[in-house]
Scaffold this motif. Structure first.
Motif, short mmCIF file in Angstrom:
data_model
loop_
_atom_site.label_atom_id
_atom_site.label_comp_id
_atom_site.label_asym_id
_atom_site.label_seq_id
_atom_site.Cartn_x
_atom_site.Cartn_y
_atom_site.Cartn_z
N VAL A 77 17.43 40.03 -11.74
CA VAL A 77 16.49 39.85 -10.63
C VAL A 77 15.81 41.18 -10.36
O VAL A 77 16.47 42.23 -10.29
N ARG A 78 14.48 41.13 -10.21
CA ARG A 78 13.72 42.32 -9.83
C ARG A 78 12.96 42.04 -8.54
O ARG A 78 12.66 40.90 -8.22
N ARG A 79 12.64 43.11 -7.83
CA ARG A 79 12.06 42.99 -6.49
C ARG A 79 10.65 43.56 -6.49
O ARG A 79 10.43 44.72 -6.80
N ARG A 80 9.68 42.71 -6.14
CA ARG A 80 8.28 43.12 -6.05
C ARG A 80 7.87 43.10 -4.59
O ARG A 80 8.18 42.15 -3.86
N THR A 81 7.17 44.11 -4.13
CA THR A 81 6.88 44.26 -2.71
C THR A 81 5.59 43.57 -2.27
O THR A 81 5.31 43.50 -1.07
N LEU A 82 4.79 43.08 -3.20
CA LEU A 82 3.49 42.51 -2.87
C LEU A 82 3.50 41.00 -3.07
O LEU A 82 4.15 40.49 -3.98
N PRO A 83 2.75 40.25 -2.22
CA PRO A 83 2.61 38.81 -2.45
C PRO A 83 2.01 38.55 -3.83
O PRO A 83 1.13 39.28 -4.29
N THR A 84 2.49 37.53 -4.48
CA THR A 84 2.20 37.31 -5.89
C THR A 84 2.02 35.82 -6.16
O THR A 84 2.62 35.00 -5.46
N PRO A 85 1.24 35.45 -7.16
CA PRO A 85 1.16 34.02 -7.52
C PRO A 85 2.53 33.48 -7.94
O PRO A 85 3.41 34.22 -8.37
N PHE A 86 2.66 32.18 -7.80
CA PHE A 86 3.85 31.49 -8.31
C PHE A 86 3.68 31.33 -9.82
O PHE A 86 2.68 30.80 -10.30
N VAL A 87 4.67 31.78 -10.58
CA VAL A 87 4.62 31.69 -12.04
C VAL A 87 5.97 31.21 -12.54
O VAL A 87 7.02 31.70 -12.09
N ALA A 88 5.96 30.25 -13.45
CA ALA A 88 7.18 29.80 -14.13
C ALA A 88 6.88 29.68 -15.61
O ALA A 88 5.90 29.04 -16.00
N ILE A 89 7.71 30.32 -16.44
CA ILE A 89 7.56 30.26 -17.89
C ILE A 89 8.91 29.85 -18.45
O ILE A 89 9.93 30.52 -18.19
N VAL A 90 8.94 28.76 -19.21
CA VAL A 90 10.21 28.19 -19.64
C VAL A 90 10.19 27.90 -21.14
O VAL A 90 9.31 27.20 -21.63
#
Length: 357
Positions: free
Chosen positions: A188-201
């Motif tokens: 798990v990594r922590r990003r401080t800015l609002p970001t698009p929802f992304v899922a890659i499977v």
């Protein structure tokens, strides 16, 4: 339901206004002559005979002669069955309309544009639940909670689960409780800015939606190996590589598992330069036949075309060009590349450092 509503319902079921008037009146009378029925409802006497014949042909009533034409209502079982079947059909039609409004059939499109975030999220949940190899997600803590059961299932299936957590607009990320991710995430990594929802499977499916405060709200669903690669690079460079690790289930000692050849090279290249013997297990596909292949052997070469002069530990962007490994199994030598490998013999889907000596 009052009498007026019953007449309206019968008209919606296919009866005309006069037919519904006559039928409801006949239900109340039980049996009546044509003229008596005309007097009891709003059907003109000149029309009552045609109306009765039509109702009889539909199975609602039966007519008989008794000095004059008489009518009585039939057993309502057949009428009730017809009305119930219409209700079921209408209910199913309503559900189908909603489903088609939300999204096109994903299985027939390599790329689908949808209107609602709920559609994107639902598709992502489905993909995650069935993941076998790797899941990469950019999500908020609330979205993580909603996806936790699916993520746990993917983790238990053996998928490597990578989460990039970011806050909702105007919020701050809460403190990280590592227990939340145990048995659910690999890293798990922590990003401080609002970001698009992304899922890659599993390298074949991707879901994307702008963050909630974006001017344009839409979703993108991808069911294609090559298009998914574009979202993979966005995830790696913008949402993953430069952000701090807040949880990892990986240990520093072998076996150490990687899903990406570039992350593998970042860790292995310094060891290789020191002359360490690194036994590597590669799971992937033969690039020509696309047949599954397993390769276990000694790492004998690491080749990469750095886009800039490396300074210390290789960055992910410095490894944006070709990256190739050579593995000797004793009898054979295999060249191994990453996602989309063309020049190498094997495309690695997973790499494991079995031992370092």
């Amino acid at each position: 339901m009052d009498t007026a509503e019953l007449r309206t319902a019968l008209r919606n079921a296919g009866l005309s206004q006069y037919q519904s008037e006559a039928y409801v009146a006949l239900l109340q009378l039980g049996a009546a002559s044509a003229t008596e029925l005309a007097d009891a409802c709003a059907v003109p006497t000149a029309r009552i005979y045609d109306v009765l014949r039509d109702l009889e042909s539909k199975g609602y009533i039966e007519t008989y002669e008794q000095d004059s034409l008489h009518a009585r209502a039939c057993d309502p079982k057949s009428v009730m069955q017809d009305l119930k079947s219409r209700a079921v059909q209408l209910d199913e039609a309503a559900g189908e309309i909603e489903a088609r409004w939300q999204q096109p059939a994903v299985d027939s499109h390599m790329l689908s544009i949808v209107k609602r975030f709920e559609t994107v999220f639902s598709r992502a949940e489905e993909l995650v639940r069935n993941a076998k190899s790797e899941v990469q997600l950019s999500i908020t803590p609330k979205q993580f909670e909603a996806l936790r059961p699916a993520l746990t299932e993917a983790y238990e299936n053996g998928a490597l689960v990578k989460l990039s957590l970011h806050p909702d607009q105007g919020d701050e990320l809460p403190s990280i409780d590592e227990e939340l991710f145990q048995g659910t995430a690999t890293e798990v990594r922590r990003r401080t800015l609002p970001t698009p929802f992304v899922a890659i499977v599993d390298r074949t499916g991707a879901c994307f939606a702008p963050h909630a405060d974006s001017m344009n709200q839409y979703g993108v669903l991808v069911d294609d190996y090559t298009l998914t690669y574009v979202f993979y690079w966005y995830f790696q460079t913008a949402l993953w590589e430069v952000w701090d690790v807040v949880y990892t289930a990986q240990t520093p000692e072998p076996p150490i598992v990687y899903s990406d050849i570039r992350h593998f090279v970042q860790d292995v290249e310094p060891l290789f330069q020191e002359g360490k013997e690194i036994i590597t297990h590669v799971s992937g596909y033969e690039t020509e036949s696309r047949e599954p292949i397993e390769v276990v052997g000694k790492l004998t070469d690491v080749y990469y075309t750095a886009v800039s002069e490396p300074k210390g530990t290789l960055s992910f962007s410095e490894l944006a060009g070709q990256v190739c490994l050579t593995i000797e199994t004793g009898d054979e030598t295999h060249t191994v590349g990453g996602w989309g490998a063309v020049l190498e013999e094997v495309e690695a889907n997973r790499l494991t450092i079995e031992s370092i000596s």
